[in-house]
Every structure is written in structure tokens, then in C-alpha cells.
Design a protein around this motif. Structure first.
Motif, PDB file in Angstrom:
ATOM      1  N   LEU A 195       5.454  -1.391 -43.306  1.00 46.07           N
ATOM      2  CA  LEU A 195       4.610  -1.704 -42.158  1.00 46.07           C
ATOM      3  C   LEU A 195       3.132  -1.441 -42.439  1.00 46.07           C
ATOM      4  O   LEU A 195       2.264  -2.226 -42.040  1.00 46.07           O
ATOM      5  CB  LEU A 195       5.061  -0.885 -40.941  1.00 46.07           C
ATOM      6  CG  LEU A 195       6.450  -1.223 -40.380  1.00 46.07           C
ATOM      7  CD1 LEU A 195       6.823  -0.245 -39.280  1.00 46.07           C
ATOM      8  CD2 LEU A 195       6.486  -2.653 -39.852  1.00 46.07           C
ATOM      9  N   LEU A 196       2.837  -0.342 -43.123  1.00 42.68           N
ATOM     10  CA  LEU A 196       1.444   0.056 -43.335  1.00 42.68           C
ATOM     11  C   LEU A 196       0.784  -0.629 -44.526  1.00 42.68           C
ATOM     12  O   LEU A 196      -0.416  -0.881 -44.515  1.00 42.68           O
ATOM     13  CB  LEU A 196       1.358   1.579 -43.526  1.00 42.68           C
ATOM     14  CG  LEU A 196       1.689   2.423 -42.293  1.00 42.68           C
ATOM     15  CD1 LEU A 196       1.735   3.895 -42.661  1.00 42.68           C
ATOM     16  CD2 LEU A 196       0.657   2.185 -41.193  1.00 42.68           C
ATOM     17  N   ILE A 197       1.567  -0.924 -45.556  1.00 41.74           N
ATOM     18  CA  ILE A 197       1.011  -1.534 -46.766  1.00 41.74           C
ATOM     19  C   ILE A 197       1.561  -2.936 -46.991  1.00 41.74           C
ATOM     20  O   ILE A 197       0.813  -3.890 -47.209  1.00 41.74           O
ATOM     21  CB  ILE A 197       1.310  -0.665 -48.003  1.00 41.74           C
ATOM     22  CG1 ILE A 197       0.445   0.595 -47.997  1.00 41.74           C
ATOM     23  CG2 ILE A 197       1.033  -1.434 -49.290  1.00 41.74           C
ATOM     24  CD1 ILE A 197       0.604   1.460 -49.227  1.00 41.74           C
ATOM     25  N   PHE A 221      -4.810  -3.483 -54.432  1.00 43.37           N
ATOM     26  CA  PHE A 221      -6.045  -2.919 -53.883  1.00 43.37           C
ATOM     27  C   PHE A 221      -7.172  -3.951 -53.931  1.00 43.37           C
ATOM     28  O   PHE A 221      -7.885  -4.173 -52.938  1.00 43.37           O
ATOM     29  CB  PHE A 221      -6.430  -1.669 -54.676  1.00 43.37           C
ATOM     30  CG  PHE A 221      -7.790  -1.112 -54.343  1.00 43.37           C
ATOM     31  CD1 PHE A 221      -7.962  -0.251 -53.283  1.00 43.37           C
ATOM     32  CD2 PHE A 221      -8.901  -1.457 -55.114  1.00 43.37           C
ATOM     33  CE1 PHE A 221      -9.220   0.263 -52.976  1.00 43.37           C
ATOM     34  CE2 PHE A 221     -10.155  -0.958 -54.815  1.00 43.37           C
ATOM     35  CZ  PHE A 221     -10.316  -0.088 -53.747  1.00 43.37           C
ATOM     36  N   LEU A 222      -7.323  -4.594 -55.084  1.00 43.91           N
ATOM     37  CA  LEU A 222      -8.393  -5.588 -55.244  1.00 43.91           C
ATOM     38  C   LEU A 222      -8.162  -6.808 -54.360  1.00 43.91           C
ATOM     39  O   LEU A 222      -9.119  -7.422 -53.882  1.00 43.91           O
ATOM     40  CB  LEU A 222      -8.496  -5.994 -56.714  1.00 43.91           C
ATOM     41  CG  LEU A 222      -9.010  -4.890 -57.651  1.00 43.91           C
ATOM     42  CD1 LEU A 222      -8.841  -5.298 -59.111  1.00 43.91           C
ATOM     43  CD2 LEU A 222     -10.465  -4.568 -57.356  1.00 43.91           C
ATOM     44  N   PRO A 263      -6.210  -0.347 -48.225  1.00 42.87           N
ATOM     45  CA  PRO A 263      -6.817   0.023 -49.518  1.00 42.87           C
ATOM     46  C   PRO A 263      -6.813   1.530 -49.759  1.00 42.87           C
ATOM     47  O   PRO A 263      -6.615   1.986 -50.891  1.00 42.87           O
ATOM     48  CB  PRO A 263      -8.252  -0.508 -49.408  1.00 42.87           C
ATOM     49  CG  PRO A 263      -8.164  -1.617 -48.425  1.00 42.87           C
ATOM     50  CD  PRO A 263      -7.123  -1.185 -47.427  1.00 42.87           C
ATOM     51  N   LEU A 264      -7.014   2.323 -48.688  1.00 42.03           N
ATOM     52  CA  LEU A 264      -7.001   3.775 -48.829  1.00 42.03           C
ATOM     53  C   LEU A 264      -5.618   4.268 -49.243  1.00 42.03           C
ATOM     54  O   LEU A 264      -5.484   5.104 -50.150  1.00 42.03           O
ATOM     55  CB  LEU A 264      -7.419   4.435 -47.516  1.00 42.03           C
ATOM     56  CG  LEU A 264      -7.391   5.975 -47.501  1.00 42.03           C
ATOM     57  CD1 LEU A 264      -8.356   6.539 -48.540  1.00 42.03           C
ATOM     58  CD2 LEU A 264      -7.741   6.498 -46.104  1.00 42.03           C
ATOM     59  N   VAL A 295      -1.719   6.043 -53.692  1.00 40.61           N
ATOM     60  CA  VAL A 295      -0.598   5.747 -54.585  1.00 40.61           C
ATOM     61  C   VAL A 295      -1.054   5.739 -56.037  1.00 40.61           C
ATOM     62  O   VAL A 295      -0.405   6.324 -56.920  1.00 40.61           O
ATOM     63  CB  VAL A 295       0.039   4.385 -54.233  1.00 40.61           C
ATOM     64  CG1 VAL A 295       1.088   4.000 -55.273  1.00 40.61           C
ATOM     65  CG2 VAL A 295       0.674   4.436 -52.852  1.00 40.61           C
ATOM     66  N   GLU A 296      -2.187   5.104 -56.305  1.00 40.29           N
ATOM     67  CA  GLU A 296      -2.702   5.006 -57.666  1.00 40.29           C
ATOM     68  C   GLU A 296      -3.078   6.377 -58.226  1.00 40.29           C
ATOM     69  O   GLU A 296      -2.699   6.738 -59.346  1.00 40.29           O
ATOM     70  CB  GLU A 296      -3.925   4.076 -57.700  1.00 40.29           C
ATOM     71  CG  GLU A 296      -4.563   3.919 -59.072  1.00 40.29           C
ATOM     72  CD  GLU A 296      -3.764   3.059 -60.029  1.00 40.29           C
ATOM     73  OE1 GLU A 296      -4.191   2.887 -61.178  1.00 40.29           O
ATOM     74  OE2 GLU A 296      -2.691   2.557 -59.618  1.00 40.29           O
TER      75      GLU A 296
END
Length: 508
Positions: free
Chosen positions: A52-54, A395-396, A437-438, A443-444
Motif C-alpha cells: 500500500l505504501l510503496i 527511487f529514481l 521515495p523516503l 530500504v536502500e
């Protein structure tokens, strides 16, 4: 003679093809394995929250990038901003790497399906060590995918998805119904899988759930950009994306419902602790489940055939999408015929898969004579792509939509296609620009920490091999950037219009 577009013929075709990409070993192997390794039902809740969030936001962003450009990832990202085209090149490198080891795992599923009526526990190690058998099964798997892609998007990928995805779902539901009827031990399996123990939630479990969302939904690897480029204006981007995420998550949840009751039933019958059967990692799919099916007698052999046939289907639809990303770019950039393009891409994939298959065979038989940075080649490729590169690319993708294009402008463009986003438009704009993105950055960072400073018996210690893996991954990004600015930034990189001309597709 009227030329027709290159792309999906219908909305359901797009949804099933994209869902076919998302539904793969990540659902039927990765999700149950990570659930088993991270506390059961608590991980399930974390995974749903991660989707849901990502998942939904990042998928909408990637499909939107492809849909607005109607072109391969390099051109698509270039159209968000001329200096961002290198992101598309990285997005092509990632699935190219993944397809090389995914084909090996696909070959394993083919072997398990074919051996359902004559399987002994020791046969897995024997097969893994037999280089000729592994290479043959891998070749068969790649050829199956190649044949589908040769048919094109509409007559190959879409038609195959319309057959394979419903077949997979029917088999899975049947396995769930049977698993729930086994009796002894089933309630324990359901309790482990569906009754959350919130104390089991840890930082590691949260990161595992976020990472699984990436892998399962095919994010950060160019697939959704490529499939989005083949989606016409008649396809509702938001509804289609929601359907893909729902279908993908449903398959993962059903996979757990088929596996955990079966494993706990086997444990109860054998009088052993279920947690000692290897509920996490590769063991669950390729060692524990064959043992479970073998214990059921003839019905177990039949179930094994259907289960691993289903897993093969899931793996096949995924590798089709992985290979299509590079194939589309070769067609459009170099004005090449589709059949020649996929033959080239598949041949390279097969050549790279051979040492990967051999290295994995050594590792599964307790040898370390074919490793790089302390890992077998399959684990190395998987770590480079899944732990490091996919979050970077996802992310990009969000940055390109939220900041380069602009979140509000992106919402306006989506609505201009007839999609009424309503209140969700405002939520999406905030999520794609800031929140998602945050979360991906988290995660990264923690993924890199676990590689460079892995947890040991005495706490975290520095790993030179982990650092080398991270540097290798970012070196691939650097190569993508350099190649783009030298060769592609100021040159045409092709589009679906070029592909339509190249293929000379006509309708009577």
C-alpha cells in the motif's frame, strides 16, 4: 491496409500480462519463505502495508512514465528530462541480469514438475550437481519464453497471459482447498500464517517486507515502464495498477495458504517441529515441499505435478517480461526485427545462465569452489539487483514523476487521459514526491548496511565482500550513466512508432 498499433489489445490483456510479470517466484517462493523466516502472520501484515505504501505508488509512477512516452525505458525516462535517460538504461540492465539467474530457477521448476512421479529427496542435490541436466532445463525454459515473445505483444505476450494466468489461479485455488482439508496440523499452520504475533515485528522483518514488495511487484526493473508503454489511452492507469497489485498480493496470500497448512500437516504426521523443516530460503521450495508431497503418496505426486507446473507458469510469465525489456530496446533503438532481437537477448541470457547454474549446483552440494565475493553467482546476481539496484531505480522513478515532471502535473496528465483520480490524486502527489521515495531510501540504506556490516554472533562486523558487492552494483550504475551520455543522450533511442514500422504489422 491499415497499420495497427503496437501494444495490448485490451485492458484485461494489459492487467494479466503485468500481473503475470509480478506474479512469479517472488510470490510462490519468496513470500512464503520470508513469511516463514520473519514470524509468520506479523510479516503478512507488514507486507500488505508495504504494498500500500510503496508498491501501488511506485507502480503507478513507472507505468505512467512508459504510458506517456509510448517507448522503451531509455526514451521514456529521457522524455521526463533529457538528462534522466540514463535511468532507463539502468532499468534495462537490471532485468537483463535478473533474467540470467531467473532462467536457472525456472529450469529447476521444470525439472521438479517433470519428476513429480519419481522424486526422492537425494535427487535434488543430484540434479543440481549434474551440469548437463541443469543447462538443458534452463535452455528449455528460455526457449519457452522466447517463443512467446517472438509472437509480439498482442499475439504473444497478451495471448499467453490470458491463458497462463487463469490456469495458474485455478491450480492455486485447488491446492489451497486441498491443503485446508488435510486435517492434522492444518490449524497450527493457519495459526502461524494468519494469527499475528506483534512481538515478532522487528526492523529486519519490516525491511524484508519492503524488499519483498519490490521484488514481487516487479518494481525498479523497467518492466512496468515497458508494459506501460504498450498500454493505450483506453486503459485506466490507476484502476489497472490497483488490479495488478491486488491480484499479485492475492496470489502471494493464497500461496501461503497452500504451503503452510501442508508443511505443518507433514510436521504433525512425522512428529517433528515445523520450524525445523526450513521455512525460509531456497530450502522451502526445492527441498521441504517435495518431501511434503512425497509423504502424501499418489495424491501427493499429483499435487506435486500441479504445484510445480503452477510455479513454472509463474516463473515463465515473469521471465517473459524480464526478457521483453531488453528486447524492446534492441528493436526500437537498433531498428531490428523482433525475432532476431529476442534470439540475441535470449542467447546472451542463456550463455550467462550456464556458469550461474553450475555455481548454484556447487553451492547446493556444500561446495564453495565457484564463488565471487563469497557468494555463488546466483546469490551474487540476486543481491546486486534486488538489494542494491532495484530500490535505486524505483527511487529514481518516483523522483522523475514527483520532481522532474512534477507531481501535480503528473496527476493532471493522468486525468487528461480520462482517469478521475479525485482525492487519491492529492494523496498520490504527496506519496510519490515525499513518502514513497523516503521509504525506498530507508530500504536502500539498511540493505547496504546489512551487506557491508552483516549481523554475526558477536554483533555487526565489517565485510569486505559486502563492500565489493555494493561497489560492483554502483559501478553498473556508473557505467549506465557514462554510456548514456556518450552514446544515447543526443541520439534517437526509438519508440513504439518505430517498432510498428519495423514489424510492418497490418490488419486487413
Amino acid at each position: 491496409m491499415e497499420k495497427k498499433k503496437v501494444g495490448f489489445a485490451s485492458g484485461i490483456g494489459f492487467v494479466l500480462a503485468a500481473a503475470g510479470s509480478a506474479v512469479g517466484l517472488g510470490n510462490l517462493w519468496g513470500f512464503p519463505a520470508k513469511t516463514g523466516a520473519n514470524g509468520g502472520a506479523a510479516f503478512v501484515l507488514l507486507y500488505i502495508a508495504s504494498v500500500l505504501l510503496i508498491g501501488i505508488v511506485a507502480m503507478i509512477a513507472e507505468v505512467f512514465i512508459g504510458k506517456r512516452a509510448q517507448a522503451n525505458p531509455v526514451t521514456a525516462y529521457k522524455k521526463t528530462g533529457k538528462n534522466m535517460g540514463w535511468v532507463g538504461l539502468v532499468a534495462i540492465i537490471i532485468p537483463a541480469f535478473i533474467s540470467c539467474y531467473y532462467a536457472v530457477l525456472g529450469g529447476y521448476t521444470v525439472k521438479l514438475a517433470l519428476s513429480s512421479f519419481d522424486w526422492q529427496p537425494e535427487k535434488f542435490a543430484t540434479f543440481a550437481a549434474n551440469k548437463g541436466d541443469v543447462v538443458l532445463m534452463t535452455a528449455i525454459f528460455i526457449i519457452l519464453a522466447m517463443v512467446v515473445i517472438m509472437g509480439g505483444v498482442k499475439d504473444g505476450i497478451e495471448k499467453a497471459s490470458k491463458v497462463l494466468m487463469p490456469a495458474l489461479f485455478v491450480i492455486l485455488v485447488g491446492l489451497v482447498v486441498y491443503a485446508l482439508s488435510l486435517g492434522k496440523g492444518v490449524s497450527d499452520g493457519l495459526s502461524f500464517y494468519l494469527k499475528p504475533d506483534l512481538s515478532a515485528i522487528s526492523g529486519q522483518a519490516i525491511l524484508a517486507a519492503l524488499g519483498q514488495a519490490f521484488y514481487s511487484l516487479s518494481l525498479g526493473m523497467g518492466i512496468m515502464v515497458t508494459y506501460g508503454s504498450y498500454a493505450g489511452k483506453e486503459i485506466n492507469l490507476v484502476k489497472s495498477t490497483a488490479m495488478i497489485c491486488i491480484f499479485d498480493t492475492l496470489v502471494a496470500l493464497l500461496g501461503g495458504l497452500a504451503i503452510f497448512p501442508s508443511v505443518f500437516h507433514y510436521a504433525a504426521v512425522q512428529g517433528v517441529d515445523a520450524t525445523a523443516l526450513g521455512l525460509g530460503g531456497m530450502t522451502l521450495m526445492f527441498t521441504t515441499l517435495p518431501l511434503v508431497f512425497a509423504d502424501m503418496g499418489m495424491i501427493g505426486q499429483v499435487l506435486s505435478l500441479f504445484f510445480f507446473a503452477m510455479v513454472t507458469i509463474a516463473a515463465l510469465t515473469s521471465v517473459i517480461s524480464l526478457l521483453e525489456v531488453a528486447t524492446q530496446f534492441v528493436i526500437q533503438k537498433f531498428r531490428a526485427n523482433r525475432k532476431k532481437s529476442i534470439a540475441l537477448v535470449a542467447a546472451i541470457c542463456f550463455l550467462v545462465s550456464v556458469p550461474i547454474g553450475i555455481s548454484l549446483g556447487f553451492a547446493l552440494n556444500g561446495k564453495d569452489s565457484f564463488t565471487v565475493f563469497g557468494m555463488d553467482l546466483l546469490s551474487l546476481f540476486d543481491t546486486i539487483t534486488n538489494t542494491v539496484l532495484m530500490p535505486v531505480c524505483a527511487f529514481l522513478g518516483c523522483i522523475c514523476v514527483g520532481w522532474v515532471i512534477g507531481a501535480k502535473k503528473a496527476v493532471s496528465e493522468i486525468e487528461a487521459d480520462g482517469v478521475k483520480m479525485g482525492w487519491f490524486g492529492g494523496v498520490f502527489a504527496v506519496m510519490v514526491k515525499y513518502v514513497t521515495p523516503l521509504l525506498i531510501t530507508v530500504v536502500e540504506i539498511f540493505g547496504l548496511r546489512d551487506l557491508i556490516f552483516p549481523e554475526g554472533e558477536t554483533g555487526r562486523t565489517f565485510s569486505a565482500n559486502g563492500l565489493y558487492i555494493v561497489l560492483t552494483a554502483y559501478a553498473l550504475v556508473a557505467i549506465g550513466v557514462i554510456v548514456y551520455f556518450i552514446f544515447f543522450r543526443n541520439s534517437e533511442t526509438g519508440s513504439n512508432k518505430d517498432e510498428k514500422v519495423i514489424e510492418s504489422v497490418v490488419v486487413e
